[in-house]
Design a protein around this motif. Structure first.
Motif, PDB file in Angstrom:
ATOM      1  N   GLY A  20       0.818  -1.209   0.000  1.00 10.04           N
ATOM      2  CA  GLY A  20       0.000   0.000   0.000  1.00 10.04           C
ATOM      3  C   GLY A  20       0.846   1.252   0.000  1.00 10.04           C
ATOM      4  O   GLY A  20       0.534   2.227  -0.666  1.00 10.04           O
ATOM      5  N   SER A  21       1.958   1.221   0.744  1.00  6.61           N
ATOM      6  CA  SER A  21       2.823   2.397   0.766  1.00  6.61           C
ATOM      7  C   SER A  21       3.514   2.577  -0.574  1.00  6.61           C
ATOM      8  O   SER A  21       3.758   3.696  -1.011  1.00  6.61           O
ATOM      9  N   ASP A  22       3.839   1.448  -1.257  1.00  2.00           N
ATOM     10  CA  ASP A  22       4.417   1.553  -2.597  1.00  2.00           C
ATOM     11  C   ASP A  22       3.421   2.177  -3.559  1.00  2.00           C
ATOM     12  O   ASP A  22       3.778   3.032  -4.365  1.00  2.00           O
ATOM     13  N   GLU A  23       2.165   1.738  -3.455  1.00  8.15           N
ATOM     14  CA  GLU A  23       1.127   2.302  -4.321  1.00  8.15           C
ATOM     15  C   GLU A  23       0.918   3.777  -4.025  1.00  8.15           C
ATOM     16  O   GLU A  23       0.734   4.578  -4.934  1.00  8.15           O
ATOM     17  N   ARG A  24       0.961   4.122  -2.741  1.00  9.13           N
ATOM     18  CA  ARG A  24       0.807   5.529  -2.380  1.00  9.13           C
ATOM     19  C   ARG A  24       1.986   6.341  -2.888  1.00  9.13           C
ATOM     20  O   ARG A  24       1.820   7.463  -3.335  1.00  9.13           O
ATOM     21  N   SER A  25       3.189   5.781  -2.801  1.00  6.33           N
ATOM     22  CA  SER A  25       4.353   6.545  -3.258  1.00  6.33           C
ATOM     23  C   SER A  25       4.318   6.714  -4.771  1.00  6.33           C
ATOM     24  O   SER A  25       4.704   7.747  -5.290  1.00  6.33           O
ATOM     25  N   ILE A  26       3.838   5.692  -5.489  1.00  7.57           N
ATOM     26  CA  ILE A  26       3.706   5.820  -6.940  1.00  7.57           C
ATOM     27  C   ILE A  26       2.643   6.858  -7.264  1.00  7.57           C
ATOM     28  O   ILE A  26       2.846   7.714  -8.134  1.00  7.57           O
ATOM     29  N   ALA A  27       1.526   6.809  -6.564  1.00 10.42           N
ATOM     30  CA  ALA A  27       0.466   7.792  -6.787  1.00 10.42           C
ATOM     31  C   ALA A  27       0.959   9.193  -6.458  1.00 10.42           C
ATOM     32  O   ALA A  27       0.670  10.149  -7.185  1.00 10.42           O
ATOM     33  N   GLN A  28       1.732   9.313  -5.386  1.00 12.89           N
ATOM     34  CA  GLN A  28       2.282  10.620  -5.013  1.00 12.89           C
ATOM     35  C   GLN A  28       3.255  11.112  -6.076  1.00 12.89           C
ATOM     36  O   GLN A  28       3.263  12.294  -6.423  1.00 12.89           O
ATOM     37  N   SER A  29       4.076  10.203  -6.613  1.00 12.67           N
ATOM     38  CA  SER A  29       5.029  10.577  -7.660  1.00 12.67           C
ATOM     39  C   SER A  29       4.309  11.047  -8.913  1.00 12.67           C
ATOM     40  O   SER A  29       4.705  12.038  -9.529  1.00 12.67           O
ATOM     41  N   VAL A  30       3.258  10.336  -9.287  1.00  9.08           N
ATOM     42  CA  VAL A  30       2.482  10.729 -10.462  1.00  9.08           C
ATOM     43  C   VAL A  30       1.837  12.088 -10.238  1.00  9.08           C
ATOM     44  O   VAL A  30       1.833  12.948 -11.124  1.00  9.08           O
ATOM     45  N   LYS A  31       1.328  12.306  -9.044  1.00  4.29           N
ATOM     46  CA  LYS A  31       0.685  13.589  -8.720  1.00  4.29           C
ATOM     47  C   LYS A  31       1.698  14.728  -8.774  1.00  4.29           C
ATOM     48  O   LYS A  31       1.425  15.792  -9.345  1.00  4.29           O
ATOM     49  N   GLU A  32       2.888  14.503  -8.215  1.00  4.53           N
ATOM     50  CA  GLU A  32       3.922  15.534  -8.242  1.00  4.53           C
ATOM     51  C   GLU A  32       4.387  15.799  -9.671  1.00  4.53           C
ATOM     52  O   GLU A  32       4.593  16.946 -10.066  1.00  4.53           O
ATOM     53  N   TRP A  33       4.553  14.747 -10.469  1.00  2.00           N
ATOM     54  CA  TRP A  33       5.002  14.894 -11.855  1.00  2.00           C
ATOM     55  C   TRP A  33       3.961  15.661 -12.669  1.00  2.00           C
ATOM     56  O   TRP A  33       4.301  16.547 -13.451  1.00  2.00           O
ATOM     57  N   THR A  34       2.687  15.330 -12.469  1.00  2.00           N
ATOM     58  CA  THR A  34       1.620  16.020 -13.187  1.00  2.00           C
ATOM     59  C   THR A  34       1.581  17.491 -12.801  1.00  2.00           C
ATOM     60  O   THR A  34       1.442  18.360 -13.668  1.00  2.00           O
ATOM     61  N   SER A  35       1.723  17.766 -11.519  1.00  2.30           N
ATOM     62  CA  SER A  35       1.718  19.153 -11.055  1.00  2.30           C
ATOM     63  C   SER A  35       2.886  19.926 -11.645  1.00  2.30           C
ATOM     64  O   SER A  35       2.720  21.051 -12.134  1.00  2.30           O
ATOM     65  N   TRP A  36       4.062  19.323 -11.642  1.00  2.00           N
ATOM     66  CA  TRP A  36       5.261  19.981 -12.181  1.00  2.00           C
ATOM     67  C   TRP A  36       5.085  20.243 -13.668  1.00  2.00           C
ATOM     68  O   TRP A  36       5.395  21.324 -14.169  1.00  2.00           O
ATOM     69  N   THR A  37       4.551  19.258 -14.397  1.00  2.00           N
ATOM     70  CA  THR A  37       4.353  19.396 -15.840  1.00  2.00           C
ATOM     71  C   THR A  37       3.356  20.498 -16.155  1.00  2.00           C
ATOM     72  O   THR A  37       3.572  21.299 -17.073  1.00  2.00           O
ATOM     73  N   MET A  38       2.282  20.565 -15.399  1.00  2.00           N
ATOM     74  CA  MET A  38       1.275  21.594 -15.656  1.00  2.00           C
ATOM     75  C   MET A  38       1.812  22.992 -15.369  1.00  2.00           C
ATOM     76  O   MET A  38       1.503  23.939 -16.083  1.00  2.00           O
ATOM     77  N   LYS A  39       2.635  23.118 -14.328  1.00  2.00           N
ATOM     78  CA  LYS A  39       3.235  24.418 -14.031  1.00  2.00           C
ATOM     79  C   LYS A  39       4.147  24.866 -15.164  1.00  2.00           C
ATOM     80  O   LYS A  39       4.126  26.024 -15.577  1.00  2.00           O
ATOM     81  N   LYS A  40       4.957  23.945 -15.691  1.00  2.00           N
ATOM     82  CA  LYS A  40       5.859  24.274 -16.805  1.00  2.00           C
ATOM     83  C   LYS A  40       5.068  24.594 -18.062  1.00  2.00           C
ATOM     84  O   LYS A  40       5.411  25.522 -18.798  1.00  2.00           O
ATOM     85  N   ALA A  41       4.003  23.843 -18.329  1.00  2.00           N
ATOM     86  CA  ALA A  41       3.182  24.088 -19.512  1.00  2.00           C
ATOM     87  C   ALA A  41       2.509  25.461 -19.429  1.00  2.00           C
ATOM     88  O   ALA A  41       2.386  26.159 -20.439  1.00  2.00           O
ATOM     89  N   LYS A  42       2.111  25.850 -18.234  1.00  2.31           N
ATOM     90  CA  LYS A  42       1.480  27.157 -18.047  1.00  2.31           C
ATOM     91  C   LYS A  42       2.468  28.278 -18.371  1.00  2.31           C
ATOM     92  O   LYS A  42       2.123  29.246 -19.055  1.00  2.31           O
ATOM     93  N   VAL A  43       3.708  28.134 -17.923  1.00  2.00           N
ATOM     94  CA  VAL A  43       4.728  29.154 -18.182  1.00  2.00           C
ATOM     95  C   VAL A  43       5.045  29.221 -19.674  1.00  2.00           C
ATOM     96  O   VAL A  43       5.138  30.305 -20.261  1.00  2.00           O
TER      97      VAL A  43
END
Length: 73
Positions: A20-43
């Motif tokens: 479960g913690s592995d799944e959470r860490s993967i989900a957290q990584s995907v969430k962080e990556w998506t957030s980072w990508t959207m911020k860069k795309a906005k700029v």
């Protein structure tokens, strides 16, 4: 004597639910990556939109001058 570095993490840790913690860490990584990508795309969109419009306007069939593209009339 040489000092040893301890890599113990602070706080409560349990071995239960490691999957479960592995799944959470993967989900957290995907969430962080998506957030980072959207911020860069906005700029990129913010600073690249007007130059893109100017370049498209400069390459259109009746070749306008830059002053004609930038003037509101």
């Amino acid at each position: 004597m040489a000092s040893r570095v301890s890599l113990k993490s602070k706080g409560k840790t349990t071995n239960k639910g490691s999957k479960g913690s592995d799944e959470r860490s993967i989900a957290q990584s995907v969430k962080e990556w998506t957030s980072w990508t959207m911020k860069k795309a906005k700029v990129v969109t913010h600073y690249g939109f007007i130059p893109l419009i100017i370049i498209i306007g400069m390459n259109s069939d009746p070749k306008p001058q830059l002053s004609q593209l930038l003037s509101p009339v």
